[in-house]
Design a protein around this motif. Structure first.
Motif, mmCIF file in Angstrom:
data_model
loop_
_atom_site.group_PDB
_atom_site.id
_atom_site.type_symbol
_atom_site.label_atom_id
_atom_site.label_comp_id
_atom_site.label_asym_id
_atom_site.label_seq_id
_atom_site.Cartn_x
_atom_site.Cartn_y
_atom_site.Cartn_z
ATOM 1 N N PRO A 194 33.490 3.215 -0.712
ATOM 2 C CA PRO A 194 33.480 4.362 0.209
ATOM 3 C C PRO A 194 34.404 5.450 -0.313
ATOM 4 N N ARG A 195 33.969 6.657 -0.214
ATOM 5 C CA ARG A 195 34.763 7.786 -0.685
ATOM 6 C C ARG A 195 35.386 8.486 0.514
ATOM 7 N N VAL A 196 36.684 8.743 0.409
ATOM 8 C CA VAL A 196 37.411 9.397 1.483
ATOM 9 C C VAL A 196 38.044 10.651 0.894
ATOM 10 N N SER A 197 37.808 11.771 1.544
ATOM 11 C CA SER A 197 38.353 13.022 1.028
ATOM 12 C C SER A 197 39.846 13.107 1.303
ATOM 13 N N ARG A 245 44.775 13.441 4.914
ATOM 14 C CA ARG A 245 45.828 14.274 5.505
ATOM 15 C C ARG A 245 45.720 14.297 7.029
ATOM 16 N N THR A 246 44.484 14.396 7.531
ATOM 17 C CA THR A 246 44.277 14.412 8.980
ATOM 18 C C THR A 246 44.712 13.099 9.603
ATOM 19 N N ALA A 247 44.368 11.989 8.973
ATOM 20 C CA ALA A 247 44.749 10.678 9.496
ATOM 21 C C ALA A 247 46.268 10.519 9.499
#
Length: 120
Positions: free
Chosen positions: A17-20, A25-27
């Motif tokens: 899975p790719r996470v930007s 940063r939001t998390a």
């Protein structure tokens, strides 16, 4: 199921899975609400770099006058026995390593003179 090998279907490689970076940063911002952008502007601490130094070089440096940071790096180093001699593994900021390297300059010139490598 024609054309499918006898291998179970669940063993096929799955894409990661790719996470930007924005999502990360939001998390982080959600999990750490007290973390502010002002802290991001603070200078990052200088990274520690580990260097293996021959024991003879360490002995030479200990015999000289050193800056407190250089002396601390040598004193906190880990001794690794190697055959007849030893290696000193030191961890310090890159600036300290550069200072130590500059102090070793007389060693290189004295070795080169002894071998006749320096043009006369």
């Amino acid at each position: 199921m024609q054309g499918v090998s006898g291998r179970p279907l669940d063993r096929r490689p799955r894409p990661r899975p790719r996470v930007s970076r924005g999502a990360i940063r939001t998390a982080v911002a959600d999990l750490l609400p007290d973390h502010s952008a002002a802290e991001d502007d603070a200078p990052a601490p200088e990274l520690q770099i580990t260097l293996d130094m021959p024991g003879k070089v360490a002995d030479y440096l200990r015999a000289n006058d050193l800056e407190p940071a250089e002396r601390a790096a040598l004193d906190q180093g880990a001794t690794v026995r190697r055959g007849q001699g030893y290696t000193l593994r030191i961890s310090a900021a890159p600036a300290v390593h550069r200072q130590v390297l500059a102090r070793c300059q007389p060693l290189t010139t004295s070795c080169m003179v002894g071998r006749g490598s320096v043009p006369g």
